[in-house]
Motif scaffolding. Sequence first.
Motif, PDB file in Angstrom:
ATOM      1  N   PHE A   1       1.005  -1.108  -0.021  1.00  0.00           N
ATOM      2  CA  PHE A   1      -0.171  -0.065  -0.158  1.00  0.00           C
ATOM      3  C   PHE A   1       0.754   1.223   0.045  1.00  0.00           C
ATOM      4  O   PHE A   1       1.706   1.440   0.812  1.00  0.00           O
ATOM      5  CB  PHE A   1      -0.899  -0.109   1.333  1.00  0.00           C
ATOM      6  N   HIS A   2       0.651   2.162  -0.905  1.00  0.00           N
ATOM      7  CA  HIS A   2       1.375   3.237  -0.858  1.00  0.00           C
ATOM      8  C   HIS A   2       0.894   4.268   0.234  1.00  0.00           C
ATOM      9  O   HIS A   2      -0.256   3.981   0.810  1.00  0.00           O
ATOM     10  CB  HIS A   2       1.036   4.099  -1.977  1.00  0.00           C
ATOM     11  N   LYS A   3       1.692   5.076   0.678  1.00  0.00           N
ATOM     12  CA  LYS A   3       1.509   5.604   2.054  1.00  0.00           C
ATOM     13  C   LYS A   3       0.097   6.619   1.545  1.00  0.00           C
ATOM     14  O   LYS A   3      -0.712   7.084   2.484  1.00  0.00           O
ATOM     15  CB  LYS A   3       2.374   6.716   2.177  1.00  0.00           C
TER      16      LYS A   3
ATOM     17  N   ASN B   1      -1.459   6.168   8.117  1.00  0.00           N
ATOM     18  CA  ASN B   1      -2.033   5.942   9.618  1.00  0.00           C
ATOM     19  C   ASN B   1      -1.995   7.024  10.525  1.00  0.00           C
ATOM     20  O   ASN B   1      -2.907   7.060  11.169  1.00  0.00           O
ATOM     21  CB  ASN B   1      -1.150   4.639   9.926  1.00  0.00           C
ATOM     22  N   ARG B   2      -1.165   7.731  10.225  1.00  0.00           N
ATOM     23  CA  ARG B   2      -0.795   8.805  11.283  1.00  0.00           C
ATOM     24  C   ARG B   2      -2.145   9.637  11.301  1.00  0.00           C
ATOM     25  O   ARG B   2      -2.677  10.112  12.430  1.00  0.00           O
ATOM     26  CB  ARG B   2       0.443   9.540  11.174  1.00  0.00           C
TER      27      ARG B   2
ATOM     28  N   ALA C   1      -7.314  11.572  13.225  1.00  0.00           N
ATOM     29  CA  ALA C   1      -8.791  11.957  12.476  1.00  0.00           C
ATOM     30  C   ALA C   1      -9.619  11.351  13.849  1.00  0.00           C
ATOM     31  O   ALA C   1     -10.685  12.157  14.098  1.00  0.00           O
ATOM     32  CB  ALA C   1      -8.839  11.626  11.392  1.00  0.00           C
ATOM     33  N   THR C   2      -9.291  10.106  14.235  1.00  0.00           N
ATOM     34  CA  THR C   2     -10.109   9.564  15.053  1.00  0.00           C
ATOM     35  C   THR C   2     -10.256  10.325  16.290  1.00  0.00           C
ATOM     36  O   THR C   2     -11.338  10.233  16.924  1.00  0.00           O
ATOM     37  CB  THR C   2      -9.803   8.128  15.456  1.00  0.00           C
TER      38      THR C   2
ATOM     39  N   LYS D   1       4.134  17.294  -2.314  1.00  0.00           N
ATOM     40  CA  LYS D   1       3.511  16.334  -2.394  1.00  0.00           C
ATOM     41  C   LYS D   1       3.023  15.256  -1.216  1.00  0.00           C
ATOM     42  O   LYS D   1       3.094  14.084  -1.190  1.00  0.00           O
ATOM     43  CB  LYS D   1       4.761  15.222  -3.056  1.00  0.00           C
ATOM     44  N   HIS D   2       2.517  16.157  -0.535  1.00  0.00           N
ATOM     45  CA  HIS D   2       1.537  15.459   0.766  1.00  0.00           C
ATOM     46  C   HIS D   2       0.527  14.884   0.159  1.00  0.00           C
ATOM     47  O   HIS D   2      -0.558  15.567  -0.053  1.00  0.00           O
ATOM     48  CB  HIS D   2       1.413  16.572   2.005  1.00  0.00           C
ATOM     49  N   PRO D   3       0.185  13.448   0.511  1.00  0.00           N
ATOM     50  CA  PRO D   3      -0.779  13.004  -0.212  1.00  0.00           C
ATOM     51  C   PRO D   3      -2.250  13.309   0.775  1.00  0.00           C
ATOM     52  O   PRO D   3      -3.457  13.467  -0.001  1.00  0.00           O
ATOM     53  CB  PRO D   3      -0.834  11.457   0.237  1.00  0.00           C
ATOM     54  N   VAL D   4      -2.136  13.613   2.004  1.00  0.00           N
ATOM     55  CA  VAL D   4      -3.333  13.809   2.831  1.00  0.00           C
ATOM     56  C   VAL D   4      -3.846  15.433   2.410  1.00  0.00           C
ATOM     57  O   VAL D   4      -5.072  15.764   2.261  1.00  0.00           O
ATOM     58  CB  VAL D   4      -3.235  13.723   4.152  1.00  0.00           C
ATOM     59  N   ALA D   5      -2.702  16.295   1.989  1.00  0.00           N
ATOM     60  CA  ALA D   5      -3.195  17.652   1.514  1.00  0.00           C
ATOM     61  C   ALA D   5      -4.067  17.520   0.470  1.00  0.00           C
ATOM     62  O   ALA D   5      -4.917  18.277   0.136  1.00  0.00           O
ATOM     63  CB  ALA D   5      -1.837  18.234   1.296  1.00  0.00           C
ATOM     64  N   ASP D   6      -3.863  16.689  -0.573  1.00  0.00           N
ATOM     65  CA  ASP D   6      -4.342  16.363  -2.019  1.00  0.00           C
ATOM     66  C   ASP D   6      -5.919  16.083  -1.617  1.00  0.00           C
ATOM     67  O   ASP D   6      -6.853  16.562  -1.949  1.00  0.00           O
ATOM     68  CB  ASP D   6      -3.626  15.295  -2.613  1.00  0.00           C
ATOM     69  N   LEU D   7      -5.927  15.136  -0.489  1.00  0.00           N
ATOM     70  CA  LEU D   7      -7.516  14.547  -0.359  1.00  0.00           C
ATOM     71  C   LEU D   7      -8.123  15.796   0.535  1.00  0.00           C
ATOM     72  O   LEU D   7      -9.489  15.716   0.253  1.00  0.00           O
ATOM     73  CB  LEU D   7      -7.366  13.310   0.662  1.00  0.00           C
TER      74      LEU D   7
END
Lengths: 210, 222, 255
Positions: C3-5, C10-11, C16-17, C83-89
């Motif tokens: 799985f890609h980051k 997970n962090r 978020a939880t 290229k922060h993946p969560v920022a994209d989301l």
Amino acid sequence: MVLFSGDNLRCFRGERTVFANLSFCCPGGGALLLRGPNGTGKSTLLRLMAGLLKAENGTIAWDGADIADEPEDHNGRLHYVGHADAVKPVLTVTENISFWAALRPQQAQISDALAAFGIDYLADVPGRFLSAGQKRRVTLARIIASPARIWLLDEPTTALDAGAIVDLQREIARHRANGGMVIASTHAEIGLADAEILNLDAFQLTEQAA
Amino acid sequence: MSGFWTIVRRDLKLAQRQGMDSYMVVAFFVIAVVLFPFGVGPEANILARISSGVIWVAALLAAMLSLERLFQIDFEDGSLELMALQPVPLEVVVMAKITAHWLTTGLPLLVATPLLAVFMNLPYEGFWVLVLTLAIGTPSLSLIGAIGAALILGSRRGGVLLSLLILPLYIPVLIFGVSAVDGAISGLSVKAHLLIMAGLLVAALPLCPWAGAGAIRQALET
Amino acid sequence: MIFHKYANPNRFLKLATTIQPWAAGATGLFFVTGLYFALLASPGDYQQGETVRIMYVHVPAAWMAMFCYTAMAMAAAVGLIWKHPVADLAARSTAPIGACFTFLALFTGSLWGKPMWGTWWVWDARLTSVLILFFLYLGYMALANAFDDPARGSKAAAILALVGAVNVPVIKFSVDWWNTLHQPASVVKIGGPAIHSSMLVPLILMALAFKAYYIWVLLIRIRGEINAGKIRALRLRQVHGGPPPIAARPSQGVN
């Protein structure tokens, strides 16, 4: 001696890791043959070498310098032959080839390039009349029309007949004799018997690595 | 710079040989404007009142229609990735293609304007200002539109998407273009409008090729 | 195959939880108190009467419309540069929320306009700007969803968000200019400079409620996007990674 090399490359595309821990090295005059089943990233690796893609991890270097630092310099020393032929239907064969050559600092004789692939008789024919094999020859003549050190060939023999493959073998041999390097993904015999073989199957990540 | 002119010449040659493109843009421009007298009636006063706005909106839509193909064809036949692999910076390539686009669509629109000014009964005082605003404004339209044209590469539903992306961005050019013409008709000074339009163009000149090249790079990463 | 980051941050999920229930609680608390003050415990306006209560929804919604666009553009920039993946989301997930707030601002503005101006729509400078902002949101969402590869959609849309962010002041300026040229009938501005504290309290409470609601929904949406990414990764594993491990196969039946 110049060296085109990649170190510890990992490439991620379309939400999956295509390959990882991949290193390669190609000296002047050398050849590298990419092998592996479909989906192992042969085209991806060639696009990475061209600078069209960025690696997730690792660097590709020319003579020790990262190609990402001076992308235009890198473009100037490579030719890339992809799946598409980029032959414009309304331009003649000569116009098609001379356009690409004019974008580069050094140019060879267009007529020599056409002769190398036996299409000099098509010089004034517009692209729309060409067959798939003839278009492929035009694409290959394009990379002869302006010299560059690195040839990146992605399935160059698609649609080529036996005669054209012989022409390609001869041009590759001449290119290498002049110190050029060839990196190709193909299953056809294109005179690269002495080439180093890079089997991409070896760089797939296994389930355990997850 | 030689790379720039090589690409401009090639695109002009392509446009000239496959013809039709410029012709269609102008034809659309004329027909779209001609629809208005049918819609609002042929009364000269009303037409004169709305002429500047109608001509500008039609010019904007006409410029946008042709933008979809700005990069699309080169993208599909592999030319665009080869252009990205030449020793010419991609920003220069984008600028060259925008220049060729303007020469083949913006300029013909300017040429067709006098005809439409007559059809729409545009007051004479506004005519030269209209031509001038179109001359300054249409390059901005090509520049801004190029970003949209680059962003839709490889997407589903290119054309409709393109209009949704760039029409909101065209609003400032439209506002200043039309209000300059209206100002000239009412005898006001239009210097401020023209200066702002020129300012928009000057700002778009470096920014749009840069953003467009960025959009093309990410499109080629597939 | 890993799985890609991107598919497995997970962090972020852990964070978020923790935050999500608090955001949900704050949303409920502020909405209840805010609506109490807005609808019951505050006076009507001496000019506008009871319609002034629309303002307690309208103004915070308009604030959120701008806030969400700014947040979206910033997240897009972070996604593009680092290229922060969560920022994209986050950028991708903010857009529909922002569009809803913008629509709410337009809708309540229109409701308020009918008794105040006698018409549902006035080409007032503020309304026009907000309308254009709504179009910018629509363009962003259309582009983000126009590609088969969602990562590609996020990147293209991120560039558009930045181009839009550069343009928002220009659009605002041009619309103001246009509006002063075509001076409409005199307009009562919503919320004049002097707001009585009895109105300020519900306004601020509602603004806080909207903000907490945004955070709550944003976290849910991002988690949804992450799960969607995991599902796609599993599909891809079927295509590229050979057969799934024995344990993962359904115990019986093939369809």
